[in-house]
Scaffold this active site. Structure first.
Site, mmCIF file in Angstrom:
data_model
loop_
_atom_site.group_PDB
_atom_site.id
_atom_site.type_symbol
_atom_site.label_atom_id
_atom_site.label_comp_id
_atom_site.label_asym_id
_atom_site.label_seq_id
_atom_site.Cartn_x
_atom_site.Cartn_y
_atom_site.Cartn_z
ATOM 1 N N ASP A 8 -20.448 44.740 -49.141
ATOM 2 C CA ASP A 8 -19.504 43.772 -49.436
ATOM 3 C C ASP A 8 -18.656 44.489 -50.972
ATOM 4 O O ASP A 8 -18.862 45.619 -51.117
ATOM 5 C CB ASP A 8 -19.899 42.298 -49.986
ATOM 6 C CG ASP A 8 -20.586 42.348 -51.250
ATOM 7 O OD1 ASP A 8 -20.909 43.183 -51.943
ATOM 8 O OD2 ASP A 8 -20.894 41.230 -51.516
ATOM 9 N N CYS A 65 -24.940 45.158 -51.796
ATOM 10 C CA CYS A 65 -23.864 44.193 -52.221
ATOM 11 C C CYS A 65 -23.968 44.438 -53.808
ATOM 12 O O CYS A 65 -24.569 45.323 -54.395
ATOM 13 C CB CYS A 65 -24.278 42.900 -51.756
ATOM 14 S SG CYS A 65 -25.752 41.993 -52.055
ATOM 15 N N THR A 67 -26.041 42.659 -55.817
ATOM 16 C CA THR A 67 -27.458 42.852 -56.289
ATOM 17 C C THR A 67 -28.415 43.397 -55.301
ATOM 18 O O THR A 67 -29.607 43.864 -55.262
ATOM 19 C CB THR A 67 -27.919 41.251 -56.312
ATOM 20 O OG1 THR A 67 -27.668 40.569 -55.230
ATOM 21 C CG2 THR A 67 -27.459 40.617 -57.655
ATOM 22 N N HIS A 98 -45.086 51.886 -44.789
ATOM 23 C CA HIS A 98 -45.843 50.651 -44.618
ATOM 24 C C HIS A 98 -45.306 49.540 -43.767
ATOM 25 O O HIS A 98 -45.736 48.806 -42.983
ATOM 26 C CB HIS A 98 -46.469 50.079 -46.002
ATOM 27 C CG HIS A 98 -47.423 50.855 -46.604
ATOM 28 N ND1 HIS A 98 -48.158 50.362 -47.708
ATOM 29 C CD2 HIS A 98 -47.588 52.158 -46.599
ATOM 30 C CE1 HIS A 98 -48.735 51.205 -48.033
ATOM 31 N NE2 HIS A 98 -48.619 52.428 -47.626
ATOM 32 N N HIS A 133 -50.791 49.512 -40.482
ATOM 33 C CA HIS A 133 -49.492 49.087 -40.671
ATOM 34 C C HIS A 133 -48.823 48.507 -39.651
ATOM 35 O O HIS A 133 -48.039 47.407 -39.779
ATOM 36 C CB HIS A 133 -48.657 50.038 -41.613
ATOM 37 C CG HIS A 133 -49.474 50.712 -42.592
ATOM 38 N ND1 HIS A 133 -49.617 49.768 -44.035
ATOM 39 C CD2 HIS A 133 -49.721 51.683 -43.018
ATOM 40 C CE1 HIS A 133 -50.342 50.375 -44.783
ATOM 41 N NE2 HIS A 133 -50.223 51.696 -44.451
HETATM 42 C C1 RB5 Z 1 -20.416 39.078 -55.096
HETATM 43 O O1 RB5 Z 1 -19.793 38.509 -56.068
HETATM 44 C C2 RB5 Z 1 -22.096 38.861 -55.054
HETATM 45 O O2 RB5 Z 1 -22.401 37.661 -55.018
HETATM 46 C C3 RB5 Z 1 -22.785 39.835 -53.773
HETATM 47 O O3 RB5 Z 1 -22.100 41.011 -53.987
HETATM 48 C C4 RB5 Z 1 -24.231 39.845 -53.734
HETATM 49 O O4 RB5 Z 1 -24.664 40.305 -55.193
HETATM 50 C C5 RB5 Z 1 -24.980 38.523 -53.313
HETATM 51 O O5 RB5 Z 1 -26.136 38.593 -53.251
#
Ligand code: RB5
Length: 149
Positions: A8, A65, A67, A98, A133
């Site tokens: 994203d 993304c 996180t 695994h 596994h």
């Molecule tokens: C976008 O702002 C953010 O929420 C997305 O990139 C991600 O971190 C979601 O888990």
């Protein structure tokens, strides 16, 4: 091995660095977007990458993304996907050995580019070990079947 890549807006810059890295290594990939830092929704790209893997177009994937959490949760909703959100090389290697993880998930706001590229290498170089596994991965598949309509 052909990779499916997706992100994203929160993962776009790290994805760009990963694509350059893959180009240097001569690893084939298909980039499913997004293609800018304009705000978008991570489930859309998780789904595209996951579908490319379950339909056989690509063997494994990398999704990014902000996180790494949202996009991995979304990808793991697709039956047959085992997406591993990793922030270190040991986990990335173990996710292959695994868990037979078919997608690596990264967070651009969590992991710096240098470490992220090492994680990508660790993930791509490791192979599933099978044996005990395999039994455990099969049990994951059984849970998936039990709760799929
Ligand atoms: C976008 O702002 C953010 O929420 C997305 O990139 C991600 O971190 C979601 O888990």
């Amino acid at each position: 091995m052909k990779l499916a890549i997706g992100c994203d807006h929160g993962g776009y810059n790290l994805k760009t660095a990963i694509l350059e890295h893959l180009d240097k290594k001569g690893i084939e990939y298909k980039d499913f977007g997004c293609y800018s830092t304009e705000s978008c929704d991570y489930p859309d790209f998780a789904e595209k990458v996951a579908e490319a893997i379950v339909n056989g177009e690509c063997e494994r994937g990398i999704i990014i993304c902000g996180t790494g959490i949202g996009i991995s949760i979304a990808a793991n909703k697709v039956p047959g996907i085992r997406a591993a959100h990793c922030t270190d090389t040991f986990s990335a290697k173990a996710s292959r050995q695994h868990n037979d993880a078919n997608i690596l998930a990264l967070g651009e706001r969590i992991t710096g580019v240098g470490l992220a590229l090492d994680i990508v290498d660790a993930y791509l170089e490791a192979e599933f070990e099978g044996g005990r596994h395999q039994r455990r991965v099969d049990k994951i598949t059984e849970i998936e079947k039990k709760y799929s309509k």
